[in-house]
Design a protein around this motif. Sequence first.
Motif, mmCIF file in Angstrom:
data_model
loop_
_atom_site.group_PDB
_atom_site.id
_atom_site.type_symbol
_atom_site.label_atom_id
_atom_site.label_comp_id
_atom_site.label_asym_id
_atom_site.label_seq_id
_atom_site.Cartn_x
_atom_site.Cartn_y
_atom_site.Cartn_z
ATOM 1 N N MET A 263 0.815 -1.220 0.000
ATOM 2 C CA MET A 263 0.000 0.000 0.000
ATOM 3 C C MET A 263 0.848 1.268 0.000
ATOM 4 S SD MET A 263 -3.336 -0.635 0.007
ATOM 5 C CE MET A 263 -3.929 0.987 0.469
ATOM 6 N N ALA A 264 2.170 1.135 -0.121
ATOM 7 C CA ALA A 264 3.059 2.290 0.057
ATOM 8 C C ALA A 264 2.690 3.469 -0.838
ATOM 9 C CB ALA A 264 4.506 1.878 -0.173
ATOM 10 N N GLY A 265 2.324 3.207 -2.079
ATOM 11 C CA GLY A 265 1.994 4.283 -3.005
ATOM 12 C C GLY A 265 0.508 4.511 -3.172
ATOM 13 N N LEU A 266 -0.294 3.811 -2.392
ATOM 14 C CA LEU A 266 -1.757 3.914 -2.484
ATOM 15 C C LEU A 266 -2.271 4.553 -1.201
ATOM 16 C CD1 LEU A 266 -2.410 0.293 -3.843
ATOM 17 C CD2 LEU A 266 -2.150 2.401 -5.170
ATOM 18 N N HIS A 267 -2.322 5.870 -1.185
ATOM 19 C CA HIS A 267 -2.485 6.593 0.070
ATOM 20 C C HIS A 267 -3.916 6.574 0.601
ATOM 21 C CE1 HIS A 267 1.602 7.686 -0.625
ATOM 22 N NE2 HIS A 267 1.309 8.340 -1.727
ATOM 23 N N GLY A 268 -4.896 6.556 -0.273
ATOM 24 C CA GLY A 268 -6.280 6.442 0.159
ATOM 25 C C GLY A 268 -6.761 7.658 0.955
ATOM 26 N N PRO A 269 -7.801 7.447 1.786
ATOM 27 C CA PRO A 269 -8.445 6.156 2.081
ATOM 28 C C PRO A 269 -9.389 5.722 0.960
ATOM 29 C CG PRO A 269 -9.561 7.897 3.258
ATOM 30 C CD PRO A 269 -8.398 8.548 2.570
ATOM 31 N N TYR A 270 -9.821 4.446 1.036
ATOM 32 C CA TYR A 270 -10.666 3.857 0.008
ATOM 33 C C TYR A 270 -11.872 3.165 0.644
ATOM 34 C CZ TYR A 270 -6.393 4.417 -2.742
ATOM 35 O OH TYR A 270 -5.282 4.923 -3.363
ATOM 36 N N ASP A 271 -12.923 3.060 -0.152
ATOM 37 C CA ASP A 271 -14.095 2.296 0.278
ATOM 38 C C ASP A 271 -13.878 0.796 0.084
ATOM 39 O OD1 ASP A 271 -15.563 4.640 0.850
ATOM 40 O OD2 ASP A 271 -16.149 4.822 -1.261
ATOM 41 N N LEU A 272 -13.090 0.437 -0.928
ATOM 42 C CA LEU A 272 -12.848 -0.968 -1.240
ATOM 43 C C LEU A 272 -11.403 -1.147 -1.672
ATOM 44 C CD1 LEU A 272 -13.826 -3.893 -1.827
ATOM 45 C CD2 LEU A 272 -14.504 -3.089 -4.111
ATOM 46 N N ILE A 273 -10.721 -2.082 -1.026
ATOM 47 C CA ILE A 273 -9.362 -2.468 -1.418
ATOM 48 C C ILE A 273 -9.400 -3.963 -1.683
ATOM 49 C CG2 ILE A 273 -6.928 -2.580 -0.745
ATOM 50 C CD1 ILE A 273 -7.503 -0.295 1.243
ATOM 51 N N VAL A 274 -8.843 -4.384 -2.811
ATOM 52 C CA VAL A 274 -8.845 -5.800 -3.165
ATOM 53 C C VAL A 274 -7.414 -6.258 -3.410
ATOM 54 C CG1 VAL A 274 -11.160 -5.662 -4.155
ATOM 55 C CG2 VAL A 274 -9.179 -5.374 -5.654
ATOM 56 N N ALA A 275 -7.160 -7.540 -3.159
ATOM 57 C CA ALA A 275 -5.808 -8.067 -3.360
ATOM 58 C C ALA A 275 -5.844 -9.578 -3.522
ATOM 59 C CB ALA A 275 -4.908 -7.697 -2.183
ATOM 60 N N ASN A 276 -4.992 -10.053 -4.418
ATOM 61 C CA ASN A 276 -4.694 -11.477 -4.585
ATOM 62 C C ASN A 276 -3.176 -11.592 -4.541
ATOM 63 O OD1 ASN A 276 -4.362 -14.141 -5.359
ATOM 64 N ND2 ASN A 276 -4.992 -13.808 -7.484
ATOM 65 N N PRO A 277 -2.593 -11.619 -3.331
ATOM 66 C CA PRO A 277 -1.130 -11.552 -3.205
ATOM 67 C C PRO A 277 -0.442 -12.844 -3.669
ATOM 68 C CG PRO A 277 -2.251 -11.038 -1.127
ATOM 69 C CD PRO A 277 -3.254 -11.663 -2.029
ATOM 70 N N PRO A 278 0.842 -12.764 -3.994
ATOM 71 C CA PRO A 278 1.636 -13.985 -4.141
ATOM 72 C C PRO A 278 1.597 -14.761 -2.824
ATOM 73 C CG PRO A 278 2.849 -12.057 -4.917
ATOM 74 C CD PRO A 278 1.644 -11.550 -4.194
ATOM 75 N N TYR A 279 1.496 -16.094 -2.904
ATOM 76 C CA TYR A 279 1.372 -16.843 -1.644
ATOM 77 C C TYR A 279 2.138 -18.169 -1.645
ATOM 78 C CZ TYR A 279 -2.360 -19.282 -4.252
ATOM 79 O OH TYR A 279 -3.083 -19.966 -5.196
ATOM 80 N N VAL A 280 3.073 -18.342 -2.569
ATOM 81 C CA VAL A 280 3.846 -19.588 -2.619
ATOM 82 C C VAL A 280 5.114 -19.427 -1.788
ATOM 83 C CG1 VAL A 280 5.060 -21.211 -4.119
ATOM 84 C CG2 VAL A 280 2.904 -20.187 -4.864
ATOM 85 N N ALA A 281 5.430 -20.449 -0.993
ATOM 86 C CA ALA A 281 6.638 -20.428 -0.165
ATOM 87 C C ALA A 281 7.883 -20.587 -1.028
ATOM 88 C CB ALA A 281 6.583 -21.557 0.870
ATOM 89 N N GLY A 282 8.990 -19.988 -0.577
ATOM 90 C CA GLY A 282 10.251 -20.126 -1.295
ATOM 91 C C GLY A 282 10.638 -18.869 -2.030
#
Length: 308
Positions: A186-205
Amino acid sequence: MDRPSALGALLAALDARGYDFVTPTPSVGRRAVERGLSKSEPLRAIFGWSQTFERQDLEPALFDLLVAVDALDQDGDHFRSRVRVSRLAGMLFLHSAFPARASDAVFLGPDSYRFTRFIAQATADDGAMSIAEIGCGAGVGGLAGARLHPAARLVLGDVNPKALELAAINAAHAGIVAETRISDGMAGLHGPYDLIVANPPYVAGESGRTYKDGGDMHGARLSLDWAAQAMQRLNLGGKFVLYTGSAILDGGTDAFRVALEGLVAEASTYRLTYEELDPDIFSGELRREAYADVERIAAVGAVIQRNA
């Protein structure tokens, strides 16, 4: 013609020709290449399955657009597109060709389809006027959210400039106004927002691929970090909609859920809903040492809402 214009023209041309393709898992993609699926449908073979082709297999106008943006690999008389095009939520999306092995590859796959369905499920009755997507990749989540809430302002953030380029082109083709920003979480997404969505990377390694590596906690660290950051950027009544993968430990413990519940419990002005969307995804990863104490990897959906 500049690169965005040429790639936008490619999407428009494919749309006009009724192009349609649903991106499956990498294992299915490998099988398609081995068996030569869709050879009778050159557009799907070239832009969907990322198969090699000869120059006469592709219309000159489309071939020239790929040349104009340096999006062709050549081996003798055979070519291969470096971009792939998939249809999702009624929109066409440019993303990286299969297999997406480059460190800055822009990935779209079955998770993307589950992600957009979860956004629709979680926000159906909302009236969001501002939307942000963290780690937007091709822009799937943000554009799907904007389709559901057409009056909302949309901001797409990612650390990968290539992702932002393709997301901007995809948005323009969909007729959606979107602002793109380089943003680590969120460093460059200062907001605030009504809706924030995310599908982060989630694989180990540490594969070296931006779209894949999720950090420690069996790959859940980035999901937890983004949740903590998003909570601080929500308007009153706003929602953070998270789709991710969770490693279910030997014995059945969902350690990511436990950590997320602890995070929300520390802030009394938020509430969490959490569900398992698919009990078994990316089973091939379980062969790796990083998952030695893991029973399965589940696709999960979480909604953190700030109390009004």
